[in-house]
Write a protein that holds these residues in place. Structure first.
Motif, PDB file in Angstrom:
ATOM      1  N   GLN A  90       1.104  -1.075   0.124  1.00 57.73           N
ATOM      2  CA  GLN A  90      -0.006   0.091   0.018  1.00 57.73           C
ATOM      3  C   GLN A  90       1.033   1.084   0.272  1.00 57.73           C
ATOM      4  OE1 GLN A  90      -3.281   0.101  -0.601  1.00 57.73           O
ATOM      5  NE2 GLN A  90      -4.440  -0.112   1.535  1.00 57.73           N
ATOM      6  N   VAL A  91       0.828   1.907  -0.966  1.00 61.65           N
ATOM      7  CA  VAL A  91       1.436   3.307  -1.058  1.00 61.65           C
ATOM      8  C   VAL A  91       1.032   4.559  -0.748  1.00 61.65           C
ATOM      9  CG1 VAL A  91       2.832   4.643  -2.885  1.00 61.65           C
ATOM     10  CG2 VAL A  91       2.958   2.073  -3.002  1.00 61.65           C
ATOM     11  N   LYS A  92       1.624   5.468   0.224  1.00 60.22           N
ATOM     12  CA  LYS A  92       1.113   6.467   0.702  1.00 60.22           C
ATOM     13  C   LYS A  92       1.652   7.617  -0.257  1.00 60.22           C
ATOM     14  CE  LYS A  92       0.702   9.443   4.763  1.00 60.22           C
ATOM     15  NZ  LYS A  92       1.211   9.497   6.009  1.00 60.22           N
ATOM     16  N   LEU A  93       0.608   8.584  -0.876  1.00 61.89           N
ATOM     17  CA  LEU A  93       1.144   9.549  -1.811  1.00 61.89           C
ATOM     18  C   LEU A  93       0.667  11.005  -1.317  1.00 61.89           C
ATOM     19  CD1 LEU A  93      -0.142   7.557  -4.868  1.00 61.89           C
ATOM     20  CD2 LEU A  93       2.345   8.065  -4.634  1.00 61.89           C
ATOM     21  N   ASN A  94       1.441  11.838  -1.571  1.00 59.97           N
ATOM     22  CA  ASN A  94       1.362  13.196  -1.382  1.00 59.97           C
ATOM     23  C   ASN A  94       1.211  14.217  -2.479  1.00 59.97           C
ATOM     24  OD1 ASN A  94       1.798  12.556   1.587  1.00 59.97           O
ATOM     25  ND2 ASN A  94       4.205  12.283   0.804  1.00 59.97           N
ATOM     26  N   ASN A  95       0.241  15.064  -2.378  1.00 60.45           N
ATOM     27  CA  ASN A  95      -0.320  16.034  -3.411  1.00 60.45           C
ATOM     28  C   ASN A  95      -0.436  17.315  -3.282  1.00 60.45           C
ATOM     29  OD1 ASN A  95      -0.465  16.630  -6.170  1.00 60.45           O
ATOM     30  ND2 ASN A  95      -2.212  16.212  -6.288  1.00 60.45           N
ATOM     31  N   PRO A  96       0.142  18.210  -2.373  1.00 63.24           N
ATOM     32  CA  PRO A  96       1.434  18.139  -1.507  1.00 63.24           C
ATOM     33  C   PRO A  96       0.874  17.404  -0.065  1.00 63.24           C
ATOM     34  CG  PRO A  96       1.045  20.338  -1.580  1.00 63.24           C
ATOM     35  CD  PRO A  96       0.060  19.660  -2.603  1.00 63.24           C
ATOM     36  N   SER A  97      -0.262  17.597  -0.054  1.00 64.92           N
ATOM     37  CA  SER A  97      -0.848  16.680   1.432  1.00 64.92           C
ATOM     38  C   SER A  97      -1.047  15.416   0.952  1.00 64.92           C
ATOM     39  CB  SER A  97      -1.893  17.568   1.974  1.00 64.92           C
ATOM     40  OG  SER A  97      -2.963  17.773   0.812  1.00 64.92           O
ATOM     41  N   PRO A  98      -1.073  14.587   1.775  1.00 67.31           N
ATOM     42  CA  PRO A  98      -1.371  13.024   1.657  1.00 67.31           C
ATOM     43  C   PRO A  98      -2.806  13.004   1.009  1.00 67.31           C
ATOM     44  CG  PRO A  98      -0.768  13.360   3.985  1.00 67.31           C
ATOM     45  CD  PRO A  98      -0.973  14.556   3.448  1.00 67.31           C
TER      46      PRO A  98
ATOM     47  N   THR B 289      10.543  11.147  -7.975  1.00 68.24           N
ATOM     48  CA  THR B 289      11.954  10.740  -8.467  1.00 68.24           C
ATOM     49  C   THR B 289      12.767   9.898  -7.609  1.00 68.24           C
ATOM     50  OG1 THR B 289      13.077  12.726  -7.765  1.00 68.24           O
ATOM     51  CG2 THR B 289      11.843  12.826  -9.959  1.00 68.24           C
ATOM     52  N   PRO B 290      14.075   9.511  -7.943  1.00 65.68           N
ATOM     53  CA  PRO B 290      15.109   9.032  -7.063  1.00 65.68           C
ATOM     54  C   PRO B 290      15.364   9.790  -5.510  1.00 65.68           C
ATOM     55  CG  PRO B 290      15.700   8.317  -9.202  1.00 65.68           C
ATOM     56  CD  PRO B 290      14.661   9.316  -9.176  1.00 65.68           C
ATOM     57  N   ASP B 291      14.908  11.225  -5.829  1.00 62.73           N
ATOM     58  CA  ASP B 291      15.280  12.005  -4.639  1.00 62.73           C
ATOM     59  C   ASP B 291      14.297  11.788  -3.476  1.00 62.73           C
ATOM     60  OD1 ASP B 291      17.249  13.072  -6.392  1.00 62.73           O
ATOM     61  OD2 ASP B 291      16.150  14.495  -7.129  1.00 62.73           O
ATOM     62  N   ASN B 292      13.085  11.133  -3.866  1.00 63.92           N
ATOM     63  CA  ASN B 292      12.069  11.323  -3.217  1.00 63.92           C
ATOM     64  C   ASN B 292      11.934  10.077  -2.209  1.00 63.92           C
ATOM     65  OD1 ASN B 292      10.260  12.468  -5.973  1.00 63.92           O
ATOM     66  ND2 ASN B 292      10.353  13.547  -3.917  1.00 63.92           N
ATOM     67  N   GLU B 293      11.642  10.075  -0.856  1.00 63.47           N
ATOM     68  CA  GLU B 293      11.501   9.189  -0.098  1.00 63.47           C
ATOM     69  C   GLU B 293       9.984   8.806  -0.191  1.00 63.47           C
ATOM     70  OE1 GLU B 293      13.344   8.331   3.429  1.00 63.47           O
ATOM     71  OE2 GLU B 293      14.864   8.599   1.667  1.00 63.47           O
ATOM     72  N   ILE B 294       9.614   7.257  -0.003  1.00 63.68           N
ATOM     73  CA  ILE B 294       8.113   6.999  -0.259  1.00 63.68           C
ATOM     74  C   ILE B 294       7.805   6.249   0.971  1.00 63.68           C
ATOM     75  CG2 ILE B 294       8.688   4.985  -1.709  1.00 63.68           C
ATOM     76  CD1 ILE B 294       6.385   5.848  -3.318  1.00 63.68           C
ATOM     77  N   ASP B 295       6.617   6.299   1.350  1.00 61.92           N
ATOM     78  CA  ASP B 295       5.924   5.693   2.695  1.00 61.92           C
ATOM     79  C   ASP B 295       5.122   4.439   2.080  1.00 61.92           C
ATOM     80  OD1 ASP B 295       4.534   4.733   4.654  1.00 61.92           O
ATOM     81  OD2 ASP B 295       4.054   6.727   5.363  1.00 61.92           O
ATOM     82  N   ILE B 296       5.814   3.221   2.228  1.00 63.33           N
ATOM     83  CA  ILE B 296       4.998   1.977   1.746  1.00 63.33           C
ATOM     84  C   ILE B 296       4.796   0.780   2.866  1.00 63.33           C
ATOM     85  CG2 ILE B 296       5.202   0.159  -0.001  1.00 63.33           C
ATOM     86  CD1 ILE B 296       6.710   1.783  -1.946  1.00 63.33           C
ATOM     87  N   LEU B 297       3.700   0.311   2.811  1.00 60.89           N
ATOM     88  CA  LEU B 297       3.482  -0.713   3.826  1.00 60.89           C
ATOM     89  C   LEU B 297       3.301  -2.067   3.068  1.00 60.89           C
ATOM     90  CD1 LEU B 297       2.016   0.104   6.732  1.00 60.89           C
ATOM     91  CD2 LEU B 297      -0.169  -0.334   5.864  1.00 60.89           C
TER      92      LEU B 297
END
Ligand SMILES: Cc1cc2nc3c(=O)[nH]c(=O)nc-3n(C[C@H](O)[C@H](O)[C@H](O)COP(=O)(O)OP(=O)(O)OC[C@H]3O[C@@H](n4cnc5c(N)ncnc54)[C@H](O)[C@@H]3O)c2cc1C
Ligand code: FES
Length: 250
Positions: free
Chosen positions: A34-42, A77-85
């Motif tokens: 499950q991927v959490k996405l921000n745009n810019p708030s989640p 992009t590879p600079d971003n961290e990502i929140d994944i469950l």
């Protein structure tokens, strides 16, 4: 988690590579994250994606841009961290019996982006010395994904609705000429899964289906992903996403 790559491989299709030792070492084919996405708030809801494969300390997600969430993901992009469950869900049952021997003669059937979870299956079966035949169907050539990767692991036959790759027709039209397998694993749109279910039942072939139901929590709390089964309901996120084809009502 650290993004290592988020590469466009086709029009609207991307391959995301994420570093995470825990998911890479524990994930089973057919499980999802499950991927959490921000745009810019989640976004309120995480988005579910199958684990396409694992390599060393990374796992891969193959995804199609269909709406706001996947559009946002495609800009990471590879600079971003990502929140994944994850890993979440049950995954495919690859063991033939309690002996931990994998099935040896497997037929994979994919419709469109439904190819995503099947690559991990194909790799495991091939690594264990089994035979993998894959049928891939899509609307057109551009949507036939990962064909070359599957060709390295076994035979591949394709169908497209416009005839631009393989036979003109549906992936289920390829079934009649496919070698009879010990088991089938399938993922794709609901009408395709229904046709596979019927074929498997008529030909007495064990079959597992990965369902892509709408999900909210992804961990069995909201009860939003219920699917009818023979004797009631099951939850795609917790009891699935993989079900024996004779168990679910499609
Ligand atoms: C267990 C599981 C595994 C999945 N694995 C993958 C994968 O490996 N790769 C991939 O590209 N997609 C996968 N999906 C589908 C993916 O989760 C959705 O495409 C994604 O959530 C869409 O988010 P969005 O915000 O871009 O689209 P939204 O704005 O939420 O929706 C856009 C369009 O997509 C449709 N849609 C949204 N979610 C789903 C869904 N779950 N099933 C069918 N249609 C949907 C909507 O009806 C709408 O038409 C999986 C879904 C599940 C449940
Ligand atoms: S998505 Fe909440 S219970 Fe399955």
């Amino acid at each position: 988690m650290k993004i290592l790559k988020n590469e466009k491989i086709r029009e609207n299709v991307f391959l995301l590579v994420v570093e995470d030792k825990k998911i890479a070492s524990t994930a089973k084919p057919g499980q999802f994250v499950q991927v959490k996405l921000n745009n810019p708030s989640p976004f309120i809801l995480r988005r579910p994606f199958s684990i396409h494969c694992v390599e060393e300390s990374t796992f891969h997600i193959l995804y199609k841009v269909v709406g706001e969430g996947t559009k946002v993901l495609s800009a990471y992009t590879p600079d971003n961290e990502i929140d994944i469950l994850g890993p979440l869900g049950n995954g495919f049952e690859l063991n033939k019996d309690e002996t931990s021997n994998y099935y040896k003669n497997v037929l994979l059937v994919a419709g469109g982006i439904g190819i995503a979870p099947l690559y991990f299956v194909a790799k495991k079966i091939q690594e264990s010395g089994g035979t993998v035949n894959t049928l891939i169907g899509a609307a057109n050539k551009n949507e036939i994904l990962c064909k070359e990767n599957f060709e390295k692991l076994g035979t591949v036959n394709t169908s497209t609705e416009d005839g631009s790759d393989g036979i003109k027709g549906l992936v289920t039209d390829l079934l009649k000429d496919a070698p009879k397998p010990e088991i089938m694993f399938a993922c794709g749109p609901a009408p395709m899964l229904k046709a596979i279910q019927s074929y498997a039942s008529t030909h007495f072939i064990p079959c597992q289906l990965s369902l892509e139901q709408y999900m909210a929590c992804g961990i069995g709390i909201c009860l939003g992903c219920a699917v009818p089964i023979k004797n009631g309901y099951k939850y795609v996120c917790k009891d699935g996403p993989v079900f024996w084809s004779d168990e679910v009502k499609l």
